[in-house]
Write a protein that holds these residues in place. Structure first.
Motif, PDB file in Angstrom:
ATOM      1  N   GLU A 141      55.910  45.339  13.198  1.00  0.00           N
ATOM      2  CA  GLU A 141      55.765  43.994  12.682  1.00  0.00           C
ATOM      3  C   GLU A 141      54.362  44.167  12.033  1.00  0.00           C
ATOM      4  OE1 GLU A 141      57.580  41.312  16.071  1.00  0.00           O
ATOM      5  OE2 GLU A 141      55.608  41.852  16.555  1.00  0.00           O
ATOM      6  N   SER A 142      54.048  42.881  11.521  1.00  0.00           N
ATOM      7  CA  SER A 142      52.882  42.452  10.583  1.00  0.00           C
ATOM      8  C   SER A 142      51.778  41.869  11.651  1.00  0.00           C
ATOM      9  CB  SER A 142      53.194  41.953   9.234  1.00  0.00           C
ATOM     10  OG  SER A 142      53.821  40.532   9.716  1.00  0.00           O
ATOM     11  N   LEU A 143      50.591  42.202  11.301  1.00  0.00           N
ATOM     12  CA  LEU A 143      49.368  41.251  11.734  1.00  0.00           C
ATOM     13  C   LEU A 143      48.607  40.718  10.745  1.00  0.00           C
ATOM     14  CD1 LEU A 143      47.545  40.377  14.072  1.00  0.00           C
ATOM     15  CD2 LEU A 143      46.454  42.636  13.732  1.00  0.00           C
ATOM     16  N   LEU A 144      48.336  39.519  10.532  1.00  0.00           N
ATOM     17  CA  LEU A 144      47.052  38.949   9.802  1.00  0.00           C
ATOM     18  C   LEU A 144      45.917  38.685  10.812  1.00  0.00           C
ATOM     19  CD1 LEU A 144      45.989  37.847   7.265  1.00  0.00           C
ATOM     20  CD2 LEU A 144      46.900  35.692   7.906  1.00  0.00           C
ATOM     21  N   VAL A 145      44.702  39.315  10.537  1.00  0.00           N
ATOM     22  CA  VAL A 145      43.514  39.107  11.071  1.00  0.00           C
ATOM     23  C   VAL A 145      42.564  38.723  10.230  1.00  0.00           C
ATOM     24  CG1 VAL A 145      42.981  41.569  10.765  1.00  0.00           C
ATOM     25  CG2 VAL A 145      41.619  40.187  12.531  1.00  0.00           C
ATOM     26  N   HIS A 146      42.048  37.469  10.480  1.00  0.00           N
ATOM     27  CA  HIS A 146      40.986  36.614   9.643  1.00  0.00           C
ATOM     28  C   HIS A 146      39.642  37.319  10.065  1.00  0.00           C
ATOM     29  CE1 HIS A 146      43.679  34.133   7.545  1.00  0.00           C
ATOM     30  NE2 HIS A 146      44.126  33.518   8.730  1.00  0.00           N
ATOM     31  N   GLY A 147      38.928  37.410   8.938  1.00  0.00           N
ATOM     32  CA  GLY A 147      37.367  38.160   9.312  1.00  0.00           C
ATOM     33  C   GLY A 147      37.764  39.738   9.546  1.00  0.00           C
ATOM     34  N   GLY A 148      38.262  40.563   8.814  1.00  0.00           N
ATOM     35  CA  GLY A 148      38.463  41.856   9.186  1.00  0.00           C
ATOM     36  C   GLY A 148      37.355  42.743   9.251  1.00  0.00           C
ATOM     37  N   SER A 149      36.093  42.354   8.759  1.00  0.00           N
ATOM     38  CA  SER A 149      34.960  43.100   8.891  1.00  0.00           C
ATOM     39  C   SER A 149      33.997  42.703   9.978  1.00  0.00           C
ATOM     40  CB  SER A 149      34.164  42.942   7.407  1.00  0.00           C
ATOM     41  OG  SER A 149      33.692  41.687   7.406  1.00  0.00           O
ATOM     42  N   ILE A 208      54.473  36.510   8.393  1.00  0.00           N
ATOM     43  CA  ILE A 208      53.483  37.336   9.326  1.00  0.00           C
ATOM     44  C   ILE A 208      53.870  37.210  10.675  1.00  0.00           C
ATOM     45  CG2 ILE A 208      51.325  37.904  10.178  1.00  0.00           C
ATOM     46  CD1 ILE A 208      51.645  38.731   7.211  1.00  0.00           C
ATOM     47  N   ASP A 209      54.104  38.176  11.523  1.00  0.00           N
ATOM     48  CA  ASP A 209      54.646  38.215  12.765  1.00  0.00           C
ATOM     49  C   ASP A 209      53.501  37.716  13.676  1.00  0.00           C
ATOM     50  OD1 ASP A 209      57.303  39.365  12.618  1.00  0.00           O
ATOM     51  OD2 ASP A 209      56.201  40.919  12.056  1.00  0.00           O
ATOM     52  N   VAL A 210      52.412  38.236  13.401  1.00  0.00           N
ATOM     53  CA  VAL A 210      51.345  37.654  14.526  1.00  0.00           C
ATOM     54  C   VAL A 210      50.044  37.348  13.558  1.00  0.00           C
ATOM     55  CG1 VAL A 210      49.710  38.348  16.515  1.00  0.00           C
ATOM     56  CG2 VAL A 210      52.054  39.058  16.410  1.00  0.00           C
ATOM     57  N   ILE A 211      49.380  36.268  13.883  1.00  0.00           N
ATOM     58  CA  ILE A 211      47.955  36.055  13.309  1.00  0.00           C
ATOM     59  C   ILE A 211      47.008  35.768  14.316  1.00  0.00           C
ATOM     60  CG2 ILE A 211      46.835  34.244  11.629  1.00  0.00           C
ATOM     61  CD1 ILE A 211      49.447  33.577  10.521  1.00  0.00           C
ATOM     62  N   LEU A 212      45.870  36.424  14.172  1.00  0.00           N
ATOM     63  CA  LEU A 212      44.676  36.335  14.895  1.00  0.00           C
ATOM     64  C   LEU A 212      43.516  35.529  14.085  1.00  0.00           C
ATOM     65  CD1 LEU A 212      43.224  37.039  17.584  1.00  0.00           C
ATOM     66  CD2 LEU A 212      42.275  39.129  16.507  1.00  0.00           C
ATOM     67  N   ASP A 213      43.356  34.291  14.556  1.00  0.00           N
ATOM     68  CA  ASP A 213      42.649  33.389  13.706  1.00  0.00           C
ATOM     69  C   ASP A 213      41.330  33.061  14.433  1.00  0.00           C
ATOM     70  OD1 ASP A 213      41.974  31.548  11.441  1.00  0.00           O
ATOM     71  OD2 ASP A 213      42.459  29.975  12.978  1.00  0.00           O
ATOM     72  N   ASN A 214      40.170  33.423  13.421  1.00  0.00           N
ATOM     73  CA  ASN A 214      38.805  32.667  14.073  1.00  0.00           C
ATOM     74  C   ASN A 214      38.184  31.501  13.278  1.00  0.00           C
ATOM     75  OD1 ASN A 214      38.759  33.739  11.492  1.00  0.00           O
ATOM     76  ND2 ASN A 214      36.681  34.824  12.115  1.00  0.00           N
ATOM     77  N   MET A 215      39.166  30.920  12.643  1.00  0.00           N
ATOM     78  CA  MET A 215      38.666  29.631  11.948  1.00  0.00           C
ATOM     79  C   MET A 215      39.187  28.359  12.413  1.00  0.00           C
ATOM     80  SD  MET A 215      36.646  30.825   9.561  1.00  0.00           S
ATOM     81  CE  MET A 215      36.583  29.544   8.463  1.00  0.00           C
ATOM     82  N   GLY A 216      40.188  28.156  12.787  1.00  0.00           N
ATOM     83  CA  GLY A 216      40.784  26.935  13.408  1.00  0.00           C
ATOM     84  C   GLY A 216      41.283  26.277  12.512  1.00  0.00           C
ATOM     85  N   ALA A 217      40.608  24.903  12.432  1.00  0.00           N
ATOM     86  CA  ALA A 217      41.158  23.845  11.687  1.00  0.00           C
ATOM     87  C   ALA A 217      41.413  24.158  10.402  1.00  0.00           C
ATOM     88  CB  ALA A 217      40.479  22.522  11.845  1.00  0.00           C
TER      89      ALA A 217
END
Length: 325
Positions: A141-149, A208-217
């Motif tokens: 599957e695919s993952l999108l993670v915001h704020g990768g660093s 994208i299958d899974v997104i991990l988001d730290n931004m919200g709105a």
């Protein structure tokens, strides 16, 4: 003992190192003599008055630490004084001593220093529980993670690649982009120069299958637009605001899921289960060197305010640690 106290809600300078009473262990708890604590975004929110600790938790910031067990509480028979550990906390890491339930203790991985281990618990437990348990990321599957660093981002990239996923991430500078590629990210998007949703639609037409988001709105519409069928959006931060418009029609068509998760307010039993699962799943990769903790820098405890300013500047890559002893 000494601890960093939030004198009033406000900017980093409200953090003051002061003498405070030593903690006492409750039943099923130990007191850790702290070697290091890590700085997390949640600590910044607590300092600003937006994220108070749960009832009964230490009022001092710090949601993870490492050190040696100094005192055993009533009923604790499987631990020994002097044992090196790291721990997931509800608060109190910015101090020379902290009381913690035994279910939230984690061993120091073989080959890792006690100092560096202070940055492990929150990031590993967060990524494992949110990407793999809540998000259900599977090989292929695919993952999108915001704020990768970020600390969480660097760990999520590595663990997702280790488990056979294709990894997308967003960053704010070319330097951070190159660093994330070195960690294994397949597609890195500089959100300052291009729209992440447009780029993902070009790179992954099926979504994208899974997104991990730290931004919200602010990222909610874009995140939903690039979810795959049966995709899962996991929100763990609100740096971009708390209120956004959710396209329910898109969710229905995609059979997608939007969920929010945090660790701090969970029950002791839930935290203990997450800690145990994380150690079982992640520690072998840490000990083999397949996955590593990325540490940007280590500052002394008295420089907690400077550590907060560093996180607010977003110029760091990986974890920022406070050395206590």
């Amino acid at each position: 003992m000494r601890a960093v106290v939030i004198t009033e809600p406000g900017p980093p300078d409200v953090l003051q190192l002061r003498d405070v009473p030593d903690p006492l262990p409750g039943p099923g708890e130990v007191v850790i003599e702290v070697t290091a604590a890590a700085v997390n975004r949640a600590d910044l929110m607590q300092r600003q008055g937006h994220y108070p600790p749960p009832p009964g938790a230490s009022p001092y910031p710090g949601m993870e630490c490492s050190g040696q067990i100094a005192v055993l509480g009533e009923g604790v028979t499987d631990r020994v004084v002097g044992e090196p550990v790291c721990a997931l906390l509800s608060g109190g890491g910015y101090a020379e001593r902290v009381a913690v339930p035994v279910g939230q203790l984690m061993p120091v991985p073989t080959g890792m220093s006690l100092l560096e281990a202070g940055g492990l618990p929150e990031v590993t437990c967060t990524v494992w529980s949110m990407v793999f348990q809540r998000g259900g990321l599977r090989p292929g599957e695919s993952l999108l993670v915001h704020g990768g660093s970020s600390g969480i981002g660097t760990m999520a990239i590595q663990l997702a690649k280790r488990h056979g996923a294709r990894v997308f991430t967003t960053v704010g500078t070319d330097r951070k982009a190159e660093f994330c590629r070195e960690l294994g990210a397949d597609v890195v998007i500089n959100y300052r120069t291009e729209d992440f949703a447009d780029r993902i639609r070009a790179e992954a037409p099926n979504g994208i299958d899974v997104i991990l988001d730290n931004m919200g709105a602010t990222y909610l519409p874009g995140n939903v637009s690039v979810l795959a069928r049966d995709g899962r959006l996991v929100v763990l931060g609100l740096q971009g605001g708390t209120r956004g418009e959710l396209d329910l029609g898109a969710l229905l068509v995609k059979r997608a899921t939007v969920t929010a998760a945090s660790l701090r307010a969970r029950s002791l039993e839930a935290k203990a289960q997450i800690v145990s699962a994380t150690v079982e799943a992640v520690w072998p990769d840490l000990e083999s060197g397949v996955v590593r903790l990325v540490v940007d820098r280590i500052l002394p405890l008295e420089d907690a305010a400077e550590a907060h300013r560093l996180l607010e500047s977003s110029t760091h890559m990986g974890k920022v640690l406070l050395q206590v002893r």
